[in-house]
Enzyme design. Sequence first.
Site, PDB file in Angstrom:
ATOM      1  CG  ASP A  19      -2.156  -0.878   0.965  1.00 34.09           C
ATOM      2  OD1 ASP A  19      -2.735  -0.801  -0.140  1.00 34.09           O
ATOM      3  OD2 ASP A  19      -2.517  -1.657   1.866  1.00 34.09           O
ATOM      4  CG  ASP A  31      -7.914  -3.641  -2.433  1.00 37.84           C
ATOM      5  OD1 ASP A  31      -8.355  -4.667  -2.993  1.00 37.84           O
ATOM      6  OD2 ASP A  31      -8.374  -3.218  -1.368  1.00 37.84           O
ATOM      7  CB  THR A  36     -14.138 -12.423  -1.379  1.00 41.65           C
ATOM      8  OG1 THR A  36     -14.277 -11.006  -1.208  1.00 41.65           O
ATOM      9  CG2 THR A  36     -14.954 -13.122  -0.293  1.00 41.65           C
TER      10      THR A  36
END
Length: 390
Positions: free
Chosen positions: A110, A170, A230
Site C-alpha cells: 500500500d 486494490d 474474497t
Amino acid sequence: MRLKINLIGVLLIFALAVNAQKAMTAAMKQTDVLVRHVDSARILKPTFVSPRTVENGQFKMVVSRDWTSGFFPSQLWYFYAYTKDEKWLTLAKKYTDDIKKEQFNTTTHDLGFMIYGPFGNGYRITKDEAYKPIIIQAAKSLATRFNVKAGVIKSWDHNTDKWKYPVIIDNMMNLELLFEATKLTGDSSFYKLAVTHANTTMKNHFRPDFSSWHVIDYDIETGNVRNKLTAQGYANESAWARGQAWALYGYTLCYRYTKDPIYLAQAEGIAGFILNSKVTPDDGIPFWDYNDPEIPNASRDASAAAITASALYELTGYSRNGKRYKAAADKILASLGTANYTNKLGDNYGFILAHSTGHRPAKSEVDVPINYADYYYIEALLRKQGVKLR
C-alpha cells in the site's frame, strides 16, 4: 429553439460548477473541525498520525504504517492546490512528514496510498525536491514485493493458512507510484514492473462481465493461480463494490501512463459493469457488494462511489463514451453532496462523508465515515471543476 437548449445547457453546467465550489467550501470547513480533533488526539497519543474513521461513536486515529495513513495529508494537499491558502500548506507538510519513514516499509503493498498520495501531491504542487527521493525509495520498497514467476506484487503477508501469495484488486492503485518513479529517475524497470502486474491482473482477476474477484492466490513456483477468493466481499464469486471501483481507477491510470488501448478497453469494460448494474439505487451510490442477498437492506458504500466518480471524470477525457461517464460521475457527486451522505458541520468529528463500508464480513467499519471516502470525494470535486491533478 437550439439557442434556448444551448442556454439551458450552459446554465446547468454553471450551476453544477457552483455546487462543486460550495461543496469544496463546506468540505474545508468540516476539515477544520477534523484537524482540531486530530491535534487533540495526538497530544494523548503522539504516535497516532492520521484520522481514519468514527466507529461506535469513537474517533479513531492510526499510526503511520496503517494503509490509510496517507489519505488525510493527501486531502490537505488538495485543499492547498485549490485555495493557495498557506494554512493548508502548513498542515499538509506537517502531516505528510509524519509518514516519511514508511518509504522503507517492505511489508506492505500500500505504499502508493501511504507515500505517493501525500509525497506525490506535495512534490507535484510545490516541486519541493526533498519529496523526490522519498517517492523513489518507496517505489524501490514496493518493487521488493514483486515475484517474477507469478508476475505480480504480493499484497499480504498474513493469513498464510488461507493463501500463499495473495494479490488483491486494490493493488492496482499502487502502480501509480511505480509509473511515477520511472518518470522521476528514467529507470524503466519500475514501469515494466507496473505493466507486468497490470497485465497479469487483467488476465486472472476478471470475469467475462468485467467484474473482479477480490483475492487471487498464486503459486510462485509455477506462476499459476491456486485459488480465487474474497476477503472483504460477500462471497468468493461476488462483486465487492470497492474492489470494482479500485479496478476502474487502476486501469484508467494505467492508460494515462501508457496510452495502451488494452487498458482503456479494460477500464471501459469495468465502467460498463458498474454503470449497468440493476441493483445500484437511482442515486448511484452502490451497496457494499453487488451480490449481497440482503439488498436493498444492505449497507451502502460512499467510498466506492467517490472512487468511481473520480475515476469516471478522468476516463471521460480518454473515451468515446465520455458523455455517459461524465453524466454518471455528476450524478454520483451530486448524491454524495446531499444531506443523505454529507455530514453536517461539526458532526462525526469533522469527516466529510457518511455511510461507507470498510470490512463488512469482519463487522468492521460498517456504515461509517472513513478517510479514503473523503479523499476521493475531494478529488472528484476538483476533477469536476477541471482542476488538473496529474
